[in-house]
Design a protein around this motif. Structure first.
Motif, PDB file in Angstrom:
ATOM      1  N   HIS A   1       0.818  -1.204   0.000  1.00 17.23           N
ATOM      2  CA  HIS A   1       0.000   0.000   0.000  1.00 17.23           C
ATOM      3  C   HIS A   1       0.858   1.262   0.000  1.00 17.23           C
ATOM      4  O   HIS A   1       2.100   1.198  -0.083  1.00 17.23           O
ATOM      5  CB  HIS A   1      -0.987  -0.016   1.166  1.00 17.23           C
TER       6      HIS A   1
ATOM      7  N   ILE B   1     -14.823   1.152  -1.212  1.00 18.33           N
ATOM      8  CA  ILE B   1     -13.775   1.039  -2.223  1.00 18.33           C
ATOM      9  C   ILE B   1     -12.978   2.332  -2.351  1.00 18.33           C
ATOM     10  O   ILE B   1     -11.773   2.314  -2.583  1.00 18.33           O
ATOM     11  CB  ILE B   1     -14.393   0.649  -3.584  1.00 18.33           C
TER      12      ILE B   1
ATOM     13  N   SER C   1      -8.994   2.343  -1.941  1.00 15.09           N
ATOM     14  CA  SER C   1      -8.188   2.817  -3.071  1.00 15.09           C
ATOM     15  C   SER C   1      -7.235   3.928  -2.636  1.00 15.09           C
ATOM     16  O   SER C   1      -6.068   3.957  -3.041  1.00 15.09           O
ATOM     17  CB  SER C   1      -9.090   3.326  -4.199  1.00 15.09           C
TER      18      SER C   1
ATOM     19  N   ARG D   1      -3.972   2.834  -5.298  1.00 21.76           N
ATOM     20  CA  ARG D   1      -4.447   2.238  -6.556  1.00 21.76           C
ATOM     21  C   ARG D   1      -5.761   1.540  -6.243  1.00 21.76           C
ATOM     22  O   ARG D   1      -6.139   1.414  -5.072  1.00 21.76           O
ATOM     23  CB  ARG D   1      -3.436   1.214  -7.102  1.00 21.76           C
ATOM     24  N   SER D   2      -6.441   1.057  -7.259  1.00 21.76           N
ATOM     25  CA  SER D   2      -7.682   0.317  -7.036  1.00 21.76           C
ATOM     26  C   SER D   2      -7.381  -1.033  -6.388  1.00 21.76           C
ATOM     27  O   SER D   2      -6.396  -1.686  -6.752  1.00 21.76           O
ATOM     28  CB  SER D   2      -8.404   0.073  -8.363  1.00 21.76           C
ATOM     29  N   PRO D   3      -8.212  -1.483  -5.454  1.00 22.65           N
ATOM     30  CA  PRO D   3      -8.029  -2.831  -4.910  1.00 22.65           C
ATOM     31  C   PRO D   3      -8.302  -3.867  -5.991  1.00 22.65           C
ATOM     32  O   PRO D   3      -8.989  -3.580  -6.982  1.00 22.65           O
ATOM     33  CB  PRO D   3      -9.069  -2.912  -3.788  1.00 22.65           C
ATOM     34  N   SER D   4      -7.765  -5.053  -5.804  1.00 26.45           N
ATOM     35  CA  SER D   4      -7.939  -6.094  -6.815  1.00 26.45           C
ATOM     36  C   SER D   4      -8.177  -7.444  -6.150  1.00 26.45           C
ATOM     37  O   SER D   4      -7.920  -7.627  -4.961  1.00 26.45           O
ATOM     38  CB  SER D   4      -6.716  -6.174  -7.731  1.00 26.45           C
TER      39      SER D   4
ATOM     40  N   HIS E   1      -9.738  -5.704 -11.144  1.00 27.19           N
ATOM     41  CA  HIS E   1      -9.527  -4.411 -10.494  1.00 27.19           C
ATOM     42  C   HIS E   1     -10.888  -3.790 -10.170  1.00 27.19           C
ATOM     43  O   HIS E   1     -11.734  -3.643 -11.048  1.00 27.19           O
ATOM     44  CB  HIS E   1      -8.715  -3.493 -11.405  1.00 27.19           C
TER      45      HIS E   1
ATOM     46  N   GLU F   1     -13.323  -0.834  -9.052  1.00 28.00           N
ATOM     47  CA  GLU F   1     -13.379   0.618  -9.089  1.00 28.00           C
ATOM     48  C   GLU F   1     -14.449   1.219  -8.182  1.00 28.00           C
ATOM     49  O   GLU F   1     -14.238   2.271  -7.586  1.00 28.00           O
ATOM     50  CB  GLU F   1     -13.606   1.103 -10.526  1.00 28.00           C
ATOM     51  N   GLU F   2     -15.607   0.586  -8.075  1.00 26.92           N
ATOM     52  CA  GLU F   2     -16.668   1.157  -7.242  1.00 26.92           C
ATOM     53  C   GLU F   2     -17.701   0.082  -6.901  1.00 26.92           C
ATOM     54  O   GLU F   2     -17.959  -0.818  -7.698  1.00 26.92           O
ATOM     55  CB  GLU F   2     -17.352   2.327  -7.954  1.00 26.92           C
TER      56      GLU F   2
END
Length: 307
Positions: free
Chosen positions: A25, A173, A177, A182-185, A271, A273-274
């Motif tokens: 992170h 999210i 993020s 970055r975006s979680p995955s 990935h 995003e929302e």
């Protein structure tokens, strides 16, 4: 980037970053970037020491762990940041009983350490008795420098893996993020499912992830993946299929909007995003289809800027 799974001897000098680095992170990145600056100043490479499996798997096997990243994902992020070498050391009961000083003498010194970089809450050695203050004292004794980075903050909040886990389990999210940078995955293998989505006009890739990986809160999400080098937008459902089952295990299904190929057996990284909405039990197929249409339109709108 080199990955070494055996303890080396007569290793070239390095700056060594210590920690678990789950999620890699924003706080981890700042620590690694500090390590890179130190390595450049000293004219050496930056290395990272990791234990495999996660120590809790050995010390408390009955306790489930919820990791943010797989080993492969961590290695990919390390390489992107500029890490030169990752030492992937087996964690065993014997390793768990190593005293802090033995950890320094038997593990760190053979790696050619000239400087160590740790976070403010780093612990090492048997029962976690080693602290940043102790490793500073041992560094003076054995001839290597130590950098201790204090808690990294974002808008008054400490950046930590536990905070990110909490955010994902709550479906937040945006916060996850921000803390990750970055975006979680979510990564896993595409497996066969019930294939009901195909009959409904929304074929899905069913994802089986590692049992130790955290699954976010149940619901529907706007997501994307890189499939064979191409951007693929979609929506992901995490849930128990309440419209079709009274009891069902949690499943992860992704409907990609403009992809029609065979993904069975492939490893995918999704990935996120929302979060679009909660999981819901619908009164029949028609109500479900109307909601899926709405979900798709919203997800497409959200993901448009990523193309």
């Amino acid at each position: 980037m080199q990955v070494q799974t055996n303890m080396p001897t007569n290793k070239e000098p390095c700056v060594l970053a210590l920690g678990n680095f789950d999620g890699v992170h924003l706080g981890h990145r700042r620590l690694l970037e500090h390590g890179l600056r130190q390595a450049e100043r000293l004219g050496v490479g930056l290395s990272v020491l990791l234990f495999e499996p996660h120590p809790l798997k050995v010390l408390q096997p009955e306790r489930g762990i919820q990791l943010l990243t797989t080993n492969q994902e961590r290695l990919k992020y390390f390489e992107e940041i500029g890490v030169n070498t990752v030492f992937l050391i087996p964690f065993t009961r014997e390793m768990a009983n190593t005293t802090p000083e033995d950890f320094v003498v038997r593990i760190l010194m053979p790696l050619g350490v000239v400087r160590v970089v740790v976070g403010f809450n780093y612990s090492f050695g048997a029962h976690g008795k080693g602290s940043p203050e102790l490793i500073q004292l041992l560094g003076k004794q054995y001839g290597f420098g130590v950098s201790v980075l204090q808690a990294q903050m974002l808008e008054g909040r400490v950046i930590s893996s536990s905070s990110i886990r909490k955010a994902l389990l709550q479906g937040d999210i945006a916060l996850a993020s921000a803390l990750l940078g970055r975006s979680p995955s979510l990564s896993g293998t595409v497996i066969h499912g019930e294939e009901r989505g195909r009959l409904l006009g929304y074929p899905t890739a069913n994802l089986r992830s590692n049992e130790d990986i955290l699954i976010p809160k149940r619901g529907v999400y706007a997501v994307w993946a890189n499939i064979n080098g191409a951007f693929a937008a979609g929506m992901m459902n995490i849930g128990m299929k309440p419209t079709f089952h009274d009891m069902y295990g949690t499943s992860v299904e992704v409907n990609f909007f403009d992809f029609n190929g065979d993904l069975y057996g492939q490893e995918l990284t999704i990935h996120i995003e929302e979060r679009l909405r909660d999981e819901k039990k619908f009164d029949g197929i028609n109500e479900l289809l109307l909601q899926l249409k709405t979900d798709k339109i919203k997800a497409q709108s959200l993901l448009k800027g990523l193309l």
